[in-house]
Design an enzyme around this catalytic site. Structure first.
Site, mmCIF file in Angstrom:
data_model
loop_
_atom_site.group_PDB
_atom_site.id
_atom_site.type_symbol
_atom_site.label_atom_id
_atom_site.label_comp_id
_atom_site.label_asym_id
_atom_site.label_seq_id
_atom_site.Cartn_x
_atom_site.Cartn_y
_atom_site.Cartn_z
ATOM 1 N N TYR A 179 0.730 -1.252 0.232
ATOM 2 C CA TYR A 179 -0.174 0.324 -0.429
ATOM 3 C C TYR A 179 0.572 1.096 0.154
ATOM 4 O O TYR A 179 0.793 2.063 -0.835
ATOM 5 C CB TYR A 179 -0.672 -0.490 0.795
ATOM 6 C CG TYR A 179 -1.425 1.319 1.678
ATOM 7 C CD1 TYR A 179 -2.767 1.455 0.576
ATOM 8 C CD2 TYR A 179 -1.455 2.484 2.585
ATOM 9 C CE1 TYR A 179 -4.089 2.584 1.041
ATOM 10 C CE2 TYR A 179 -2.709 2.715 3.021
ATOM 11 C CZ TYR A 179 -3.475 3.229 1.539
ATOM 12 O OH TYR A 179 -4.046 4.304 1.800
HETATM 13 P P1 NAP Z 1 -12.747 2.794 1.630
HETATM 14 O O1 NAP Z 1 -14.017 2.182 1.853
HETATM 15 O O2 NAP Z 1 -12.707 0.804 0.861
HETATM 16 O O3 NAP Z 1 -13.161 2.778 -0.115
HETATM 17 C C1 NAP Z 1 -12.459 2.037 -1.957
HETATM 18 C C2 NAP Z 1 -12.933 2.520 -2.356
HETATM 19 O O4 NAP Z 1 -12.198 1.901 -3.540
HETATM 20 C C3 NAP Z 1 -14.131 1.062 -3.148
HETATM 21 O O5 NAP Z 1 -15.476 2.168 -3.637
HETATM 22 C C4 NAP Z 1 -13.621 0.546 -3.456
HETATM 23 O O6 NAP Z 1 -14.650 -0.158 -4.417
HETATM 24 C C5 NAP Z 1 -13.793 1.752 -4.461
HETATM 25 N N1 NAP Z 1 -12.082 0.745 -5.313
HETATM 26 C C6 NAP Z 1 -10.878 -0.442 -4.962
HETATM 27 N N2 NAP Z 1 -10.641 -0.595 -5.969
HETATM 28 C C7 NAP Z 1 -11.117 0.033 -6.975
HETATM 29 C C8 NAP Z 1 -10.822 -0.211 -8.649
HETATM 30 N N3 NAP Z 1 -9.700 -1.187 -9.219
HETATM 31 N N4 NAP Z 1 -12.119 0.409 -9.223
HETATM 32 C C9 NAP Z 1 -12.698 1.463 -9.136
HETATM 33 N N5 NAP Z 1 -13.059 1.638 -7.303
HETATM 34 C C10 NAP Z 1 -12.279 0.747 -6.432
HETATM 35 O O7 NAP Z 1 -11.356 3.225 1.921
HETATM 36 P P2 NAP Z 1 -12.400 4.454 2.251
HETATM 37 O O8 NAP Z 1 -10.858 5.231 3.274
HETATM 38 O O9 NAP Z 1 -13.169 5.003 1.675
HETATM 39 O O10 NAP Z 1 -10.319 4.750 1.212
HETATM 40 C C11 NAP Z 1 -10.731 6.140 -0.186
HETATM 41 C C12 NAP Z 1 -9.578 6.603 -0.292
HETATM 42 O O11 NAP Z 1 -8.951 7.674 1.565
HETATM 43 C C13 NAP Z 1 -8.241 6.251 -0.224
HETATM 44 O O12 NAP Z 1 -7.798 5.823 -1.644
HETATM 45 C C14 NAP Z 1 -7.542 5.484 0.337
HETATM 46 O O13 NAP Z 1 -5.965 4.896 -0.069
HETATM 47 C C15 NAP Z 1 -7.225 6.311 1.481
HETATM 48 N N6 NAP Z 1 -6.845 7.189 2.695
HETATM 49 C C16 NAP Z 1 -7.934 6.337 3.709
HETATM 50 C C17 NAP Z 1 -7.869 6.621 4.545
HETATM 51 C C18 NAP Z 1 -8.788 5.963 6.022
HETATM 52 O O14 NAP Z 1 -7.624 5.288 7.098
HETATM 53 N N7 NAP Z 1 -9.272 5.462 6.083
HETATM 54 C C19 NAP Z 1 -6.757 6.912 5.114
HETATM 55 C C20 NAP Z 1 -5.919 7.331 4.379
HETATM 56 C C21 NAP Z 1 -6.059 7.218 3.080
HETATM 57 P P3 NAP Z 1 -15.519 -1.265 -3.991
HETATM 58 O O15 NAP Z 1 -16.379 -1.136 -3.446
HETATM 59 O O16 NAP Z 1 -15.908 -2.798 -4.970
HETATM 60 O O17 NAP Z 1 -13.911 -2.108 -3.264
#
Ligand code: NAP
Length: 256
Positions: A179
């Protein structure tokens, strides 16, 4: 990294960081958010829609994407997009150009974090490394490239790559190797795109939303989803277009 080195790094960060300046809100236009069927992406769509934007909600699953779009707000349109597939990216770009002549805000949000926290970079499975790289680094690059003609048609387009603090080289430790490496790649993509898009007047920045309560963030996360998404929305709608090629977290510009 030893505890002492970590503390020294934090002190250096504090000395080098600059506060972002927020201005008046931009006139709402058209935004596109990837990976927006759930989590931070869906909340970004909801907040932008509430502020009067037309939002293209992209997701790889037709079923959950279209369901999310019907609930997310007014003028939210679903477009299928798997960021790991060039065919899907090209089809989505074509569909979007049929819907709108320009994209004013692109949020590259889609990402995966495969549960690998206990693994060392010396052992992590090569398929995990590849999947993370393709989704988290190449995906945003290829999506942005496909949408460039529509971004260029906007009078003031912005691109936000959703990254993470743990991808900063100055913060790199032994955790989540696939990651972190893929998100450091995304940071490099941000710098490259920022330089390449300067002539078009398109700012490209990376932002960490914090440790947010989503499926990815897990149960220990501290930041409510509304707050994590708000940071992205504010960068896209209230920050001057002069800021480009930067890493932003907690409303501050941080060293890479
Ligand atoms: P999440 O709830 O796991 O959501 C991730 C999203 O990305 C889901 O809609 C997933 O779709 C989609 N996705 C994964 N692979 C994909 C693909 N090949 N094509 C299109 N969509 C795809 O994560 P989140 O926490 O909301 O994260 C959102 C962003 O914030 C990410 O970039 C993550 O790295 C960043 N971030 C999050 C955190 C945190 O603490 N949550 C911290 C730092 C950064 P599916 O439902 O189909 O899997």
């Amino acid at each position: 990294m030893s505890r002492l080195m970590y503390l020294v790094q934090r002190l250096k960060d504090r000395l080098l960081q600059k506060q972002l300046r927020y201005g008046p809100k931009r006139t709402p236009g058209v935004a596109l958010v990837t990976g927006a069927n759930k989590g931070i992406g869906l909340e970004v769509v909801r907040q932008l829609s509430e502020e009067g934007w037309m939002v293209i909600l992209c997701a790889r699953s037709r079923e959950s994407g279209s369901q999310a779009a019907t609930k997310a707000g007014k003028r939210v349109v679903f477009v299928e997009l798997d960021v790991t597939s060039q065919t899907s990216i090209a089809a989505a770009a074509q569909e979007v150009s049929g819907l709108t002549g320009a994209v004013d805000l692109l949020v590259n949000n889609a990402a995966i974090l495969l549960r690998e926290q206990d693994q060392s970079v010396c052992e992590v499975n090569v398929d995990v490394l590849r999947q993370c790289w393709e989704t988290n680094c190449l995906g945003p690059l290829l999506t942005t490239r496909a949408l460039l003609p529509l971004l260029r048609n906007s009078k003031a387009a912005r691109v936000i790559n959703v990254s993470t603090e743990i991808s900063r080289l100055s913060r790199m430790r032994q955790s989540f190797p696939a990651y972190c490496i893929s998100k450091t790649g995304l940071n490099a993509v941000t710098r490259q795109l920022s330089a390449a898009c300067q002539a078009d007047g398109i700012p490209v920045n990376a932002l960490c939303p914090g440790w947010v309560k989503t499926d990815m963030g897990g149960p220990g996360a501290t930041i409510p989803i509304e707050q994590g998404a708000r940071a992205i929305v504010r960068l896209g709608t209230e920050v001057s277009g002069d800021i480009t090629g930067m890493f932003i977290a907690n409303g501050r510009i941080l060293p890479w």
